[in-house]
Motif scaffolding. Structure first.
Motif, PDB file in Angstrom:
ATOM      1  N   ALA A  71      -4.972  34.605  14.253  1.00 19.08           N
ATOM      2  CA  ALA A  71      -5.507  35.146  12.648  1.00 19.08           C
ATOM      3  C   ALA A  71      -3.639  36.501  12.726  1.00 19.08           C
ATOM      4  CB  ALA A  71      -5.772  35.116  11.845  1.00 19.08           C
ATOM      5  N   LYS A  72      -2.850  36.316  12.039  1.00 18.74           N
ATOM      6  CA  LYS A  72      -2.437  37.605  11.973  1.00 18.74           C
ATOM      7  C   LYS A  72      -3.042  38.827  11.309  1.00 18.74           C
ATOM      8  CE  LYS A  72       1.849  34.609  11.868  1.00 18.74           C
ATOM      9  NZ  LYS A  72       2.977  34.727  11.515  1.00 18.74           N
ATOM     10  N   ASP A  73      -4.168  38.411  10.009  1.00 12.78           N
ATOM     11  CA  ASP A  73      -4.837  39.523   9.442  1.00 12.78           C
ATOM     12  C   ASP A  73      -6.264  38.892   9.398  1.00 12.78           C
ATOM     13  OD1 ASP A  73      -6.048  40.480   7.208  1.00 12.78           O
ATOM     14  OD2 ASP A  73      -4.264  39.613   5.304  1.00 12.78           O
ATOM     15  N   THR A  74      -7.054  39.071  10.462  1.00  9.58           N
ATOM     16  CA  THR A  74      -8.351  39.144  10.526  1.00  9.58           C
ATOM     17  C   THR A  74      -9.234  39.784   9.256  1.00  9.58           C
ATOM     18  OG1 THR A  74      -8.743  40.944  12.281  1.00  9.58           O
ATOM     19  CG2 THR A  74      -8.130  38.804  12.697  1.00  9.58           C
ATOM     20  N   ALA A  75      -8.897  40.522   8.786  1.00  9.01           N
ATOM     21  CA  ALA A  75      -9.481  41.139   7.609  1.00  9.01           C
ATOM     22  C   ALA A  75      -9.298  40.756   6.434  1.00  9.01           C
ATOM     23  CB  ALA A  75      -8.690  42.684   7.282  1.00  9.01           C
ATOM     24  N   GLY A  76      -8.314  40.343   6.178  1.00 11.61           N
ATOM     25  CA  GLY A  76      -7.666  38.824   5.005  1.00 11.61           C
ATOM     26  C   GLY A  76      -8.771  37.743   5.157  1.00 11.61           C
ATOM     27  N   LEU A  77      -8.949  37.101   6.722  1.00  9.15           N
ATOM     28  CA  LEU A  77      -9.885  36.285   6.619  1.00  9.15           C
ATOM     29  C   LEU A  77     -10.772  35.992   6.719  1.00  9.15           C
ATOM     30  CD1 LEU A  77      -8.921  33.547  10.049  1.00  9.15           C
ATOM     31  CD2 LEU A  77     -11.191  34.556   9.098  1.00  9.15           C
ATOM     32  N   LEU A  78     -11.776  37.218   6.957  1.00  2.12           N
ATOM     33  CA  LEU A  78     -13.669  37.330   6.547  1.00  2.12           C
ATOM     34  C   LEU A  78     -13.043  37.636   5.345  1.00  2.12           C
ATOM     35  CD1 LEU A  78     -13.722  39.450  10.266  1.00  2.12           C
ATOM     36  CD2 LEU A  78     -14.148  37.208   9.573  1.00  2.12           C
ATOM     37  N   ALA A  79     -12.806  38.450   4.554  1.00  2.00           N
ATOM     38  CA  ALA A  79     -12.632  38.685   3.114  1.00  2.00           C
ATOM     39  C   ALA A  79     -12.310  37.376   2.336  1.00  2.00           C
ATOM     40  CB  ALA A  79     -11.466  40.196   2.311  1.00  2.00           C
ATOM     41  N   GLU A  80     -12.014  36.532   2.883  1.00  2.00           N
ATOM     42  CA  GLU A  80     -11.457  35.339   2.212  1.00  2.00           C
ATOM     43  C   GLU A  80     -12.694  34.592   2.487  1.00  2.00           C
ATOM     44  OE1 GLU A  80      -9.285  32.956  -0.792  1.00  2.00           O
ATOM     45  OE2 GLU A  80      -9.747  34.912  -0.492  1.00  2.00           O
ATOM     46  N   ALA A  81     -13.586  34.541   3.542  1.00  2.00           N
ATOM     47  CA  ALA A  81     -14.455  33.677   4.449  1.00  2.00           C
ATOM     48  C   ALA A  81     -15.929  34.322   3.314  1.00  2.00           C
ATOM     49  CB  ALA A  81     -15.125  33.728   5.687  1.00  2.00           C
ATOM     50  N   ARG A  82     -15.809  35.254   3.263  1.00  2.00           N
ATOM     51  CA  ARG A  82     -17.167  35.923   2.968  1.00  2.00           C
ATOM     52  C   ARG A  82     -17.112  36.230   1.087  1.00  2.00           C
ATOM     53  NH1 ARG A  82     -20.001  41.960   2.071  1.00  2.00           N
ATOM     54  NH2 ARG A  82     -21.108  41.451   0.834  1.00  2.00           N
ATOM     55  N   ARG A  83     -15.865  35.823   0.802  1.00  2.00           N
ATOM     56  CA  ARG A  83     -15.514  35.451  -0.845  1.00  2.00           C
ATOM     57  C   ARG A  83     -16.487  33.793  -1.015  1.00  2.00           C
ATOM     58  NH1 ARG A  83     -12.421  32.905  -3.833  1.00  2.00           N
ATOM     59  NH2 ARG A  83     -10.966  31.747  -2.619  1.00  2.00           N
ATOM     60  N   VAL A  84     -15.677  32.595  -0.095  1.00  2.00           N
ATOM     61  CA  VAL A  84     -16.301  31.458  -0.825  1.00  2.00           C
ATOM     62  C   VAL A  84     -17.591  31.115  -0.359  1.00  2.00           C
ATOM     63  CG1 VAL A  84     -14.072  30.510  -0.829  1.00  2.00           C
ATOM     64  CG2 VAL A  84     -15.132  30.519   1.852  1.00  2.00           C
ATOM     65  N   LEU A  85     -18.292  32.049   1.013  1.00  2.00           N
ATOM     66  CA  LEU A  85     -19.561  32.008   1.033  1.00  2.00           C
ATOM     67  C   LEU A  85     -20.661  32.288   0.583  1.00  2.00           C
ATOM     68  CD1 LEU A  85     -20.900  30.961   3.574  1.00  2.00           C
ATOM     69  CD2 LEU A  85     -20.794  33.918   4.564  1.00  2.00           C
ATOM     70  N   SER A  86     -21.480  31.303  -0.110  1.00  2.00           N
ATOM     71  CA  SER A  86     -23.129  31.802  -1.139  1.00  2.00           C
ATOM     72  C   SER A  86     -23.280  33.268  -0.248  1.00  2.00           C
ATOM     73  CB  SER A  86     -23.489  30.633  -0.794  1.00  2.00           C
ATOM     74  OG  SER A  86     -24.223  30.859   0.330  1.00  2.00           O
ATOM     75  N   PRO A  87     -23.964  33.874  -1.102  1.00  2.00           N
ATOM     76  CA  PRO A  87     -24.488  35.548  -0.883  1.00  2.00           C
ATOM     77  C   PRO A  87     -26.027  35.008   0.620  1.00  2.00           C
ATOM     78  CG  PRO A  87     -24.678  34.664  -2.941  1.00  2.00           C
ATOM     79  CD  PRO A  87     -24.090  34.103  -3.258  1.00  2.00           C
ATOM     80  N   ASP A  88     -25.702  34.826   0.276  1.00  2.97           N
ATOM     81  CA  ASP A  88     -27.402  33.982   1.781  1.00  2.97           C
ATOM     82  C   ASP A  88     -26.841  32.771   2.633  1.00  2.97           C
ATOM     83  OD1 ASP A  88     -27.541  31.847  -0.211  1.00  2.97           O
ATOM     84  OD2 ASP A  88     -29.742  32.417  -0.030  1.00  2.97           O
ATOM     85  N   GLY A  89     -25.411  32.312   2.478  1.00  5.86           N
ATOM     86  CA  GLY A  89     -24.630  31.298   3.572  1.00  5.86           C
ATOM     87  C   GLY A  89     -24.436  32.254   4.943  1.00  5.86           C
ATOM     88  N   PRO A  90     -25.168  31.354   5.816  1.00 10.38           N
ATOM     89  CA  PRO A  90     -24.627  32.249   7.079  1.00 10.38           C
ATOM     90  C   PRO A  90     -23.175  31.845   7.530  1.00 10.38           C
ATOM     91  CG  PRO A  90     -25.533  30.088   7.718  1.00 10.38           C
ATOM     92  CD  PRO A  90     -25.228  30.473   6.551  1.00 10.38           C
ATOM     93  N   LEU A  91     -22.066  32.830   8.059  1.00 12.47           N
ATOM     94  CA  LEU A  91     -20.925  32.686   8.935  1.00 12.47           C
ATOM     95  C   LEU A  91     -21.046  32.928   9.921  1.00 12.47           C
ATOM     96  CD1 LEU A  91     -17.897  32.915   9.206  1.00 12.47           C
ATOM     97  CD2 LEU A  91     -18.978  35.722   8.747  1.00 12.47           C
TER      98      LEU A  91
END
Length: 87
Positions: free
Chosen positions: A36-56
């Motif tokens: 990824a060129k933008d790891t912070a953006g990638l992780l923010a997007e993963a968190r956004r689409v992940l349910s609050p108690d879901g694992p990453l």
């Protein structure tokens, strides 16, 4: 996940996934962060689409490993080396 239907991949920028917030019960990033060129953006997007108690789950290939060296050679200058200066 039994009873949830087939897996359907989609193609989209990792920083702008076409899904609503809290859409998934789990997010898996396999050999994604290291490219990824933008790891912070990638992780923010993963968190956004992940349910609050879901694992990453994150799987990486260290750049200095045999696989990382192979991937670096295939990708060319897109992936920086972490071996230090060459001169």
């Amino acid at each position: 996940m039994r009873g949830r239907g087939a897996f359907s991949p989609c193609r989209a920028p990792v920083e702008q996934l076409p899904f609503v917030e809290n859409r998934f019960r789990a997010v898996v990033l396999v050999v994604t962060l290291c490219f990824a060129k933008d790891t912070a953006g990638l992780l923010a997007e993963a968190r956004r689409v992940l349910s609050p108690d879901g694992p990453l789950a994150i799987g990486i290939v260290p750049l200095n490993s045999a696989c990382g060296s192979y991937d670096r050679r295939r990708a060319g200058p897109a992936i920086p080396s972490t071996n230090g200066p060459t001169s």
